[in-house]
Enzyme design. Sequence first.
Site, PDB file in Angstrom:
ATOM      1  N   HIS A 298       0.856  -1.193   0.000  1.00 24.16           N
ATOM      2  CA  HIS A 298       0.000   0.000   0.000  1.00 24.16           C
ATOM      3  C   HIS A 298       0.883   1.230   0.000  1.00 24.16           C
ATOM      4  CE1 HIS A 298      -3.164   2.824   1.052  1.00 24.16           C
ATOM      5  NE2 HIS A 298      -3.993   1.889   0.622  1.00 24.16           N
ATOM      6  N   ASP A 355      -8.014  -5.303  -0.013  1.00 22.41           N
ATOM      7  CA  ASP A 355      -8.471  -6.168  -1.097  1.00 22.41           C
ATOM      8  C   ASP A 355      -8.079  -7.629  -0.898  1.00 22.41           C
ATOM      9  OD1 ASP A 355      -9.732  -4.214  -2.664  1.00 22.41           O
ATOM     10  OD2 ASP A 355      -7.785  -3.481  -3.315  1.00 22.41           O
TER      11      ASP A 355
HETATM   12  N1  ACO Z   1       4.206  -7.778  -4.733  1.00 23.95           N
HETATM   13  C1  ACO Z   1       5.566  -7.774  -4.891  1.00 23.95           C
HETATM   14  N2  ACO Z   1       6.334  -6.655  -4.773  1.00 23.95           N
HETATM   15  C2  ACO Z   1       5.704  -5.509  -4.460  1.00 23.95           C
HETATM   16  C3  ACO Z   1       4.311  -5.440  -4.255  1.00 23.95           C
HETATM   17  C4  ACO Z   1       3.564  -6.630  -4.396  1.00 23.95           C
HETATM   18  N3  ACO Z   1       2.234  -6.620  -4.227  1.00 23.95           N
HETATM   19  N4  ACO Z   1       3.969  -4.164  -3.958  1.00 23.95           N
HETATM   20  C5  ACO Z   1       5.105  -3.457  -3.974  1.00 23.95           C
HETATM   21  N5  ACO Z   1       6.166  -4.257  -4.273  1.00 23.95           N
HETATM   22  C6  ACO Z   1       7.598  -3.884  -4.314  1.00 23.95           C
HETATM   23  C7  ACO Z   1       7.936  -3.092  -5.560  1.00 23.95           C
HETATM   24  O1  ACO Z   1       8.334  -3.921  -6.628  1.00 23.95           O
HETATM   25  C8  ACO Z   1       9.034  -2.210  -5.051  1.00 23.95           C
HETATM   26  O2  ACO Z   1      10.199  -2.976  -4.964  1.00 23.95           O
HETATM   27  P1  ACO Z   1      11.661  -2.288  -5.219  1.00 23.95           P
HETATM   28  O3  ACO Z   1      11.783  -1.235  -4.163  1.00 23.95           O
HETATM   29  O4  ACO Z   1      12.628  -3.402  -5.108  1.00 23.95           O
HETATM   30  O5  ACO Z   1      11.587  -1.693  -6.602  1.00 23.95           O
HETATM   31  C9  ACO Z   1       8.619  -1.880  -3.624  1.00 23.95           C
HETATM   32  O6  ACO Z   1       7.805  -2.993  -3.209  1.00 23.95           O
HETATM   33  C10 ACO Z   1       7.814  -0.598  -3.500  1.00 23.95           C
HETATM   34  O7  ACO Z   1       6.700  -0.701  -4.376  1.00 23.95           O
HETATM   35  P2  ACO Z   1       6.066   0.493  -5.174  1.00 23.95           P
HETATM   36  O8  ACO Z   1       5.449  -0.024  -6.437  1.00 23.95           O
HETATM   37  O9  ACO Z   1       7.074   1.613  -5.328  1.00 23.95           O
HETATM   38  O10 ACO Z   1       4.973   0.976  -4.157  1.00 23.95           O
HETATM   39  P3  ACO Z   1       3.754   1.869  -4.512  1.00 23.95           P
HETATM   40  O11 ACO Z   1       3.434   2.605  -3.282  1.00 23.95           O
HETATM   41  O12 ACO Z   1       4.003   2.662  -5.735  1.00 23.95           O
HETATM   42  O13 ACO Z   1       2.607   0.809  -4.888  1.00 23.95           O
HETATM   43  C11 ACO Z   1       0.766  -0.624  -4.781  1.00 23.95           C
HETATM   44  C12 ACO Z   1       1.553   0.497  -4.072  1.00 23.95           C
HETATM   45  C13 ACO Z   1       0.367  -0.168  -6.188  1.00 23.95           C
HETATM   46  C14 ACO Z   1      -0.493  -0.873  -3.956  1.00 23.95           C
HETATM   47  C15 ACO Z   1       1.641  -1.903  -4.858  1.00 23.95           C
HETATM   48  O14 ACO Z   1       1.988  -2.312  -3.561  1.00 23.95           O
HETATM   49  C16 ACO Z   1       0.958  -3.023  -5.621  1.00 23.95           C
HETATM   50  O15 ACO Z   1       1.073  -3.070  -6.851  1.00 23.95           O
HETATM   51  N6  ACO Z   1       0.229  -3.936  -4.913  1.00 23.95           N
HETATM   52  C17 ACO Z   1      -0.524  -4.995  -5.562  1.00 23.95           C
HETATM   53  C18 ACO Z   1      -1.848  -4.435  -6.109  1.00 23.95           C
HETATM   54  C19 ACO Z   1      -2.829  -4.141  -5.005  1.00 23.95           C
HETATM   55  O16 ACO Z   1      -3.051  -4.922  -4.094  1.00 23.95           O
HETATM   56  N7  ACO Z   1      -3.473  -2.964  -5.125  1.00 23.95           N
HETATM   57  C20 ACO Z   1      -4.510  -2.528  -4.170  1.00 23.95           C
HETATM   58  C21 ACO Z   1      -3.985  -1.418  -3.302  1.00 23.95           C
HETATM   59  S1  ACO Z   1      -5.197  -0.911  -2.126  1.00 23.95           S
HETATM   60  C22 ACO Z   1      -6.267  -0.017  -3.041  1.00 23.95           C
HETATM   61  O17 ACO Z   1      -5.930   0.687  -3.945  1.00 23.95           O
HETATM   62  C23 ACO Z   1      -7.658  -0.103  -2.747  1.00 23.95           C
END
Ligand code: ACO
Length: 419
Positions: A298, A355
């Site tokens: 998140h 979610d």
């Molecule tokens: N699985 C694996 N790796 C992940 C995940 C995940 N679900 N989420 C983040 N990471 C990793 C990224 O690859 C990144 O790694 P790095 O630093 O080595 O490059 C690090 O964690 C930071 O991730 P970001 O993408 O920069 O975080 P951001 O805050 O931009 O993204 C998000 C948040 C979009 C929710 C992300 O965690 C994700 O894609 N999760 C899966 C989709 C999801 O569940 N979305 C619902 C969110 S809640 C809502 O909107 C209602």
Amino acid sequence: MSAATLVLNGTSYDFPVIVGSEKEVGIDIGRLRATTGAIALDPGYGNTGSCKSAITYIDGEKGILRYRGYRIEELAAKASFLEVTHLLVYGTLPTAGELRRFTRQLTEHTLLHEDMKKFYEGFPPSARPMSVLSTMVASLSTYYPDTQVDLNIIRLLAKLKTIAAFSYKKSIGQPFVYPRNDLGFVADFLHMMFAVPSEPYDVPDVVHKALDMLLILHADHEQNCSTSTVRMVGSSGTDLFSTVSSGVCALAGPLHGGANVAVIRMLEAIRDDGGDHSKFIAKAKDKSDPFRLMGFGHRVYKNFDPRARLIKEATDRVLSLLGREDPLLDIAKRLERIALEDEYFIARRLYPNLDFYSGILYRAMGLPTDMFTVLFALGRLPGWIAHWKEMREMHGRLHRPRQIYTGHTERAWIPIDQR
Ligand code: ACO
């Protein structure tokens, strides 16, 4: 703290510091470009406050979420979705009289204009429910003048569940079931979803309560992707229906509201693959693989998502009260346990978000997977409206970010025969 100093190319510039009611600090860079010639660059807006808002407070480190000062845990346990809707949109918990009037208003506006039913005939059976939802919401602006702001808020709050339930009926080829004025908000929605002309739908109390709570947990989440979209689109003066339709589009994506469907698809894939979690964890960690653990991570919550906790507890409760089992719940729990012990997820502070378990709870209630994100939209509607209304009342500026241009500098035109 009253000013922050920026030194750029040897010159110092002072900027006012704004402190919120929960002591969070922002540097007001409204005059950054005018005074320094530079802009702030923040792709994804992770460090950018786009507005001041009095609606929802989140502390992502401590796992705190409050609507208008009330804790989400307390609202989930004690309030109804309509009380929370009133709280978000109008700023106060309704008195008994206000709640009666509000409930009556929402009951009186549930019908869709009969002509709108014809729109459904134009959608193919495979139409994605969120695409149908955004189209139908936008089309409301062709029926109701945008000058009727207060009434349009009531109309939208009342009609979204009818639009959503009709979309579902269309997708399974059943006749539409009209709203009933003797039913409350949640019961009426379930009636339109599951009743057939020859048989009413008796809503089990446990399902009613769980759906009401789920809607409350989804009702607002400050400047998330879809709400920021609503504020962005609304900032140009666009009408409520078109603006909320844009929020529905933003919510549909799998990184935002669409994650609740993606989680179920992922759990099914793990099940169909023989239940090998480690393979999926490895894929999520592999930077060359676009796969992510859906329902994990998140932008704001870095220790736990309080909504996920409540949903997980409710899922166990509802399944046991209904006497049902769901193998996907076991897979989800095992996946969570393994991920939370894995260095990759620990280092990045990735935890289950709302979610992760909501889909399993929807399934327990008999709600179809394709409708999960529509249910999210139904819950999020009061938040979108509250932010749209707040923005209008503050007479905010047109939202118009800038950029750092990285393309070609000026170059000479090349005639077509010389390219
Ligand atoms: N699985 C694996 N790796 C992940 C995940 C995940 N679900 N989420 C983040 N990471 C990793 C990224 O690859 C990144 O790694 P790095 O630093 O080595 O490059 C690090 O964690 C930071 O991730 P970001 O993408 O920069 O975080 P951001 O805050 O931009 O993204 C998000 C948040 C979009 C929710 C992300 O965690 C994700 O894609 N999760 C899966 C989709 C999801 O569940 N979305 C619902 C969110 S809640 C809502 O909107 C209602």
